[in-house]
Scaffold this active site. Structure first.
Site, PDB file in Angstrom:
ATOM      1  N   GLU A  23      59.717   4.987  22.635  1.00 56.07           N
ATOM      2  CA  GLU A  23      59.292   5.904  23.549  1.00 56.07           C
ATOM      3  C   GLU A  23      59.295   7.171  23.301  1.00 56.07           C
ATOM      4  O   GLU A  23      58.910   7.952  23.507  1.00 56.07           O
ATOM      5  CB  GLU A  23      59.679   5.193  24.909  1.00 56.07           C
ATOM      6  CG  GLU A  23      58.602   6.174  26.158  1.00 56.07           C
ATOM      7  CD  GLU A  23      58.580   5.346  27.556  1.00 56.07           C
ATOM      8  OE1 GLU A  23      60.555   4.714  26.914  1.00 56.07           O
ATOM      9  OE2 GLU A  23      58.322   5.086  28.171  1.00 56.07           O
ATOM     10  N   ARG A  24      60.964   7.822  23.653  1.00 56.95           N
ATOM     11  CA  ARG A  24      60.997   8.964  23.243  1.00 56.95           C
ATOM     12  C   ARG A  24      60.402   9.320  22.735  1.00 56.95           C
ATOM     13  O   ARG A  24      60.153  10.414  22.021  1.00 56.95           O
ATOM     14  CB  ARG A  24      62.540   9.101  23.581  1.00 56.95           C
ATOM     15  CG  ARG A  24      62.999   8.420  24.539  1.00 56.95           C
ATOM     16  CD  ARG A  24      64.365   9.368  25.460  1.00 56.95           C
ATOM     17  NE  ARG A  24      64.327   8.647  26.770  1.00 56.95           N
ATOM     18  CZ  ARG A  24      64.995   8.007  27.294  1.00 56.95           C
ATOM     19  NH1 ARG A  24      65.868   7.568  26.270  1.00 56.95           N
ATOM     20  NH2 ARG A  24      65.002   7.828  28.151  1.00 56.95           N
TER      21      ARG A  24
END
Ligand code: FAD
Length: 409
Positions: free
Chosen positions: A248-249
């Protein structure tokens, strides 16, 4: 850090440019907003664009070919993202499936499931969402309360998620649940994937301040999930979720908006009482400091690119990008609105003439400082994992979940 591109990488970039030039969607070229959320016509346009990308070989770039991907290198993906520019907004719908759910399935699903579920995800035919956050488990995901209880070969799920982006149009979801409340919170979690049309799944859209409807509350009432849709071992859900969160990051970091090109363009054209805004000393000073930040962000992202080119994974220092870009976007939107003055107040027809880009930016920018880790959580990551400062105080870390003092469990 090496800033030069190889001849092969330059050639790849030219291919991307040529293709985008010949195929760019007309809607965006006219400046329409592609993310009107919930609008079926827009949704169909997004799907059509993704299908076109997929058939031309530009979607699922780094995924293995057997799962519907193109087997491209991480650097080729970076080149694509750099060239894609404003068209990246058209991929927002698919970013969670491609950037987070797909890689998690790749790491933890069985071979047969990967071959069944990943190609339609890569092609954009099926959309996935991420069911992690809950009212009592956002930054502290491990505090979640949605329960999954084993019954024969199935699991029965009850509880509630919130802020689930795209749940209202998703076909599948990645769901983290609590399967054992008797052990410390990180140890009693288990991950599943599920069909979002399963009986007992209720999706309630949340209306946002910017008029859109991008995320939802999702309720589970006796939802049955077969055990073969479990990802990872029972009780190992936290470990599985780390794969999703790390991806996600990286996906968010790859598409950071700062608002700088927009405000520079705006100030270059805005006529004030005493001349162009860009000729005003105070405005120039603001623009200069944002230019420095934008340039810092660019070179910080080059560090991640250098790591990728050496076959390494970008580290926690990647958190800096979202932290800086989030507040910059908000500052820029506010400054541009100040410059617009009374002309920035939309009434009736004026709204149709002006694009309202800074109004939209102002209302949307706080979400960038929350989604994918709040500013405070990113600061904690940088403090602990980059600077090596003492850790945050985590008093409930080793306490069995059902012994943590709380109301109404
Ligand atoms: C646009 C958007 C899309 C999203 N999409 C999804 C999605 O698809 N799926 C999903 O599962 N979730 C999604 N989320 C939810 C998101 O992950 C959470 O909102 C986020 O993790 C923060 O959790 P919270 O809202 O519960 O805030 P909380 O965790 O309750 O935080 C409240 C405040 O306390 C601060 N705080 C919390 N813990 C600490 C600490 N240890 N130290 C210092 N300060 C702290 C926070 O920084 C914040 O200011 C989305 C959110 C947004 C804004």
């Amino acid at each position: 850090m090496d800033f030069t591109w190889t001849p092969e990488q330059d050639a790849y970039r030219m291919d991307v440019r040529r293709w985008l030039e010949a195929n760019r969607p007309q809607a965006l070229a006219r400046g329409e907003d592609p993310e009107a959320g919930g609008d079926d016509a827009v949704w169909q346009r997004l799907k059509a664009w993704h299908k076109k990308l997929y058939h031309a070989g530009w979607a699922g770039l780094t995924w293995p070919k057997e799962y519907g991907g193109r087997g491209a290198t991480p650097i080729q993906r970076v080149i694509w993202q750099q060239e894609e520019g404003p068209y990246s907004a058209l991929g927002g719908t698919f970013i969670i499936g491609h950037g987070m759910c797909g890689p998690t399935m790749m790491a933890f699903a069985g071979e047969e499931q990967k071959r069944k579920y990943l190609p339609p995800l890569a092609s954009g035919e099926k959309v996935w969402c991420q069911l992690f956050s809950e009212p009592a488990g956002g930054s502290d995901v491990a505090g979640l309360r949605t329960r999954a209880e084993k019954k024969g070969d199935d699991w029965i799920v009850n509880g509630q998620k919130i802020w689930t982006s795209g749940a209202h149009y998703s076909d599948y979801g990645l769901l983290i649940t609590r399967t054992d409340p008797n052990v410390p919170k990180h140890k009693g979690l288990t991950m599943f994937f599920l069909d979002m049309k399963s009986p007992g799944v209720e999706v309630r859209p949340i209306k946002q301040a910017n008029g859109m409807q991008e995320f939802n509350e999702v309720y589970f009432t006796d939802v049955v999930i077969p055990d073969h849709q479990r990802l990872g071992a029972v009780g190992d859900g936290w470990n599985v979720s780390l794969t999703t969160l790390m991806n996600e990051r990286m996906s968010i970091g790859a598409r950071l908006a700062t608002g700088f090109p927009e405000v520079f363009d705006f100030c270059s054209n805005l006529m004030m009482d005493d001349g162009l805004a860009i000729d005003d000393r105070a405005t120039r000073s603001k623009l200069a400091s944002w230019a420095v930040k934008a340039s810092g962000l660019k070179y910080t992202s080059y560090r991640a690119i250098s790591a990728l080119s050496k076959g390494e994974r970008p580290g926690p220092e990647n958190s800096i990008g979202k932290l800086v870009a989030g507040s910059m976007l908000q500052d820029i939107a506010m400054y541009a609105m100040d410059l617009e003055g009374a002309a920035g107040v939309f009434t009736g027809e004026a709204e149709e003439v002006a694009r309202g880009q800074f109004q939209q930016m102002l209302l949307s920018s706080p979400s960038m400082r929350i989604a994918g880790g709040t500013d405070e959580i990113l600061r904690n990551i940088i403090a602990e994992r980059v600077l090596g400062l003492p850790g945050d105080i985590r008093v409930d870390k080793d306490v069995p979940f059902n012994k943590i003092p709380t109301k109404g469990r």
